[in-house]
Motif scaffolding. Structure first.
Motif, PDB file in Angstrom:
ATOM      1  N   LEU A 255       0.875  -0.937  -0.378  1.00 33.13           N
ATOM      2  CA  LEU A 255       0.399  -0.012   0.000  1.00 33.13           C
ATOM      3  C   LEU A 255       0.863   1.607   0.385  1.00 33.13           C
ATOM      4  O   LEU A 255       0.194   2.009  -0.695  1.00 33.13           O
ATOM      5  CB  LEU A 255      -1.238   0.157   1.724  1.00 33.13           C
ATOM      6  N   ALA A 256       2.153   1.202   0.650  1.00 28.33           N
ATOM      7  CA  ALA A 256       3.010   2.311   1.218  1.00 28.33           C
ATOM      8  C   ALA A 256       3.149   2.740  -0.586  1.00 28.33           C
ATOM      9  O   ALA A 256       3.216   3.585  -0.873  1.00 28.33           O
ATOM     10  CB  ALA A 256       3.984   2.486   1.808  1.00 28.33           C
ATOM     11  N   LEU A 260       2.761   6.321  -2.651  1.00 29.56           N
ATOM     12  CA  LEU A 260       4.794   6.912  -3.212  1.00 29.56           C
ATOM     13  C   LEU A 260       3.975   7.140  -4.350  1.00 29.56           C
ATOM     14  O   LEU A 260       4.346   8.372  -5.726  1.00 29.56           O
ATOM     15  CB  LEU A 260       5.803   6.220  -3.288  1.00 29.56           C
ATOM     16  N   LEU A 261       3.412   5.672  -5.279  1.00 26.67           N
ATOM     17  CA  LEU A 261       3.688   6.456  -7.123  1.00 26.67           C
ATOM     18  C   LEU A 261       2.392   6.964  -7.815  1.00 26.67           C
ATOM     19  O   LEU A 261       2.430   7.705  -8.711  1.00 26.67           O
ATOM     20  CB  LEU A 261       3.230   5.091  -7.395  1.00 26.67           C
ATOM     21  N   ASP A 262       1.136   7.099  -6.129  1.00 24.23           N
ATOM     22  CA  ASP A 262      -0.099   7.194  -6.809  1.00 24.23           C
ATOM     23  C   ASP A 262      -0.578   8.599  -6.154  1.00 24.23           C
ATOM     24  O   ASP A 262      -1.521   9.742  -6.925  1.00 24.23           O
ATOM     25  CB  ASP A 262      -1.173   6.407  -7.237  1.00 24.23           C
ATOM     26  N   ASP A 268       5.583  10.782   6.406  1.00 27.43           N
ATOM     27  CA  ASP A 268       4.759  11.028   7.401  1.00 27.43           C
ATOM     28  C   ASP A 268       3.176   9.960   7.087  1.00 27.43           C
ATOM     29  O   ASP A 268       2.403   9.508   7.736  1.00 27.43           O
ATOM     30  CB  ASP A 268       4.488  12.086   8.080  1.00 27.43           C
ATOM     31  N   SER A 269       2.029  10.837   6.404  1.00 23.62           N
ATOM     32  CA  SER A 269       0.927  10.628   6.602  1.00 23.62           C
ATOM     33  C   SER A 269       1.441   9.536   5.748  1.00 23.62           C
ATOM     34  O   SER A 269      -0.197   8.571   6.415  1.00 23.62           O
ATOM     35  CB  SER A 269       0.813  11.828   4.902  1.00 23.62           C
ATOM     36  N   ILE A 270       1.921   8.613   4.622  1.00 23.85           N
ATOM     37  CA  ILE A 270       1.464   7.816   4.049  1.00 23.85           C
ATOM     38  C   ILE A 270       2.076   6.332   5.357  1.00 23.85           C
ATOM     39  O   ILE A 270       0.886   5.549   5.939  1.00 23.85           O
ATOM     40  CB  ILE A 270       2.941   7.053   2.802  1.00 23.85           C
ATOM     41  N   ALA A 271       3.073   7.283   6.125  1.00 21.92           N
ATOM     42  CA  ALA A 271       3.690   6.247   7.609  1.00 21.92           C
ATOM     43  C   ALA A 271       2.024   5.415   8.365  1.00 21.92           C
ATOM     44  O   ALA A 271       1.647   4.823   8.545  1.00 21.92           O
ATOM     45  CB  ALA A 271       5.138   6.741   8.042  1.00 21.92           C
ATOM     46  N   ALA A 272       0.931   7.188   8.898  1.00 20.73           N
ATOM     47  CA  ALA A 272       0.524   7.300   9.363  1.00 20.73           C
ATOM     48  C   ALA A 272      -0.830   6.183   8.662  1.00 20.73           C
ATOM     49  O   ALA A 272      -1.240   5.713   9.339  1.00 20.73           O
ATOM     50  CB  ALA A 272      -0.475   8.626   9.811  1.00 20.73           C
ATOM     51  N   ARG A 273      -1.007   6.063   7.599  1.00 17.38           N
ATOM     52  CA  ARG A 273      -2.336   5.500   6.477  1.00 17.38           C
ATOM     53  C   ARG A 273      -2.096   3.960   7.171  1.00 17.38           C
ATOM     54  O   ARG A 273      -3.274   3.346   6.697  1.00 17.38           O
ATOM     55  CB  ARG A 273      -2.537   6.211   5.687  1.00 17.38           C
ATOM     56  N   VAL A 274      -0.784   3.349   7.244  1.00 15.87           N
ATOM     57  CA  VAL A 274      -0.242   1.875   6.449  1.00 15.87           C
ATOM     58  C   VAL A 274       0.013   1.399   7.572  1.00 15.87           C
ATOM     59  O   VAL A 274       0.272  -0.027   7.944  1.00 15.87           O
ATOM     60  CB  VAL A 274       0.324   1.743   5.370  1.00 15.87           C
ATOM     61  N   GLY A 275       0.042   2.331   9.370  1.00 12.45           N
ATOM     62  CA  GLY A 275       0.470   1.355  10.048  1.00 12.45           C
ATOM     63  C   GLY A 275       1.533   2.142  10.620  1.00 12.45           C
ATOM     64  O   GLY A 275       2.146   0.476  11.558  1.00 12.45           O
ATOM     65  N   TYR A 276       2.341   2.277  10.066  1.00 14.26           N
ATOM     66  CA  TYR A 276       3.806   2.665  10.824  1.00 14.26           C
ATOM     67  C   TYR A 276       3.698   4.131  11.223  1.00 14.26           C
ATOM     68  O   TYR A 276       3.607   5.035  11.429  1.00 14.26           O
ATOM     69  CB  TYR A 276       4.775   2.734   9.501  1.00 14.26           C
ATOM     70  N   GLY A 277       4.668   4.305  13.098  1.00  8.48           N
ATOM     71  CA  GLY A 277       4.382   5.058  13.967  1.00  8.48           C
ATOM     72  C   GLY A 277       5.288   5.827  13.311  1.00  8.48           C
ATOM     73  O   GLY A 277       5.140   7.173  13.988  1.00  8.48           O
ATOM     74  N   SER A 278       6.345   6.212  12.356  1.00 10.68           N
ATOM     75  CA  SER A 278       6.830   7.087  12.009  1.00 10.68           C
ATOM     76  C   SER A 278       7.401   7.046  10.657  1.00 10.68           C
ATOM     77  O   SER A 278       7.466   5.730  10.039  1.00 10.68           O
ATOM     78  CB  SER A 278       8.519   6.832  13.169  1.00 10.68           C
TER      79      SER A 278
END
Length: 312
Positions: A255-256, A260-262, A268-278
């Motif tokens: 998903l990340a 990134l491509l689309d 930061d936003s992508i990390a939050a959306r896919v479940g990474y803390g940072s």
């Protein structure tokens, strides 16, 4: 984006280029150990039966039309019977050696793109390998379990590929047919994995797919599915080919990569959306999975176009 299926959205442009493709014909008791560590191998059962097993894993009986997907660095066995010990080993660059170390590739050649111990053998397979991870799509490889058996995946396409191999068709035609077998197998696998609405594995998969940012554990997924941790872990590995935790990681990173491509979303936003803390933890995991940083991945995608990164 969060409720899309990762395999569907990643199957946009697998592009084999001069893929290694061969018809394998075997007769009598036989067993092969495959340790070529190709980025991705697509193996289709054409005729007869064969047993497939990842080293150390339980064997699965293959029927005509079944497809097996194996990604590096998995080693596996294909045999007429699980009890038969390998008499040949397939190594890097498709080398083939016997138990005594003799090179057997030329001795077992059976004509146009055909290889095996018996030209009239009852057990027949089609084997295709993608020679680089960019051809198979790094994103697709990141979403696939190490080995996946897909029952009744592509019987018509396997038959068509067999006929074109026998006719020594142009490499470009064979490459595209291999891509189609791969795409059909992944689509079939996706349907098979998500069709069992009442099964605990189906419940766990839907939970992971619909809410990747949740801090899922085997325990929380098992509670949602109404089974014990051990029961879910065993059934998940049997049906999906990976552990729940590993599949969750594959899904989040796939998903990340798509985000990134689309999109122009920040890391930061992508990390939050896919479940990474940072963004730092996402960047480290992404680099381990795809061999490149998220920034470099996005830059290349913007420079070459989205399809270019998937196709290599």
């Amino acid at each position: 984006m969060a409720d899309a299926d990762p395999w569907t959205m990643l199957l946009r442009a697998p592009r084999a280029r001069d893929a290694f493709l061969l018809r394998v014909v075997m007769g009598g008791p036989w067993s092969l150990l495959v340790a070529d560590e190709a980025p991705l191998t697509v193996m289709g059962q054409l005729q007869g039966n064969a047993w497939f097993a990842v080293e150390g894993g339980e064997p699965t009986l293959l029927h005509p039309g079944d497809v097996v997907l194996v990604r590096a660095p998995v080693h596996y066995r294909v045999a007429s019977d699980p009890s038969v010990q390998p008499s040949m080993t397939i190594g890097p660059d498709q080398s083939c050696t016997g138990a005594d170390g003799r090179e057997l590739a030329d001795a077992l050649a059976q004509g146009v793109r055909t290889w095996g111990n018996d030209p009239a053998g009852a057990d027949r397979l089609i084997v295709g390998t993608y020679r680089s991870d960019t051809q198979a799509s790094r994103l697709l490889l990141g979403a696939l379990p190490p080995a996946l058996v897909v029952p009744a995946a592509a019987p018509e396409l396997i038959g068509l590929l067999n006929r074109e191999l026998a006719a020594d068709a142009d490499a470009g035609v064979l490459d595209r047919l291999l891509d189609l077998v791969l795409i059909d197998a992944v689509r079939t696998a996706r349907a098979q994995l998500t069709s069992g609405a009442g099964g605990p594995v189906g419940v766990a998969l839907r939970a992971i797919h619909s809410a990747p940012a949740q801090p899922w554990t085997v325990g929380s997924l098992a509670a949602r599915a109404g089974v014990s941790r051990s029961a879910l872990a065993a059934r998940f590995r049997h049906e999906v080919g990976d552990t729940p935790s590993a599949y969750l990681t594959h899904w989040r990173l796939a998903l990340a990569a798509d985000l990134l491509l689309d999109t122009d979303a920040t890391l930061d936003s992508i990390a939050a959306r896919v479940g990474y803390g940072s963004p730092f933890s996402l960047s480290a995991a992404f680099s381990r999975r795809f061999g490149v940083s998220p920034r470099a991945f996005r830059t290349r995608g913007q420079a070459e176009g989205r399809g270019a990164d998937l196709a290599g």
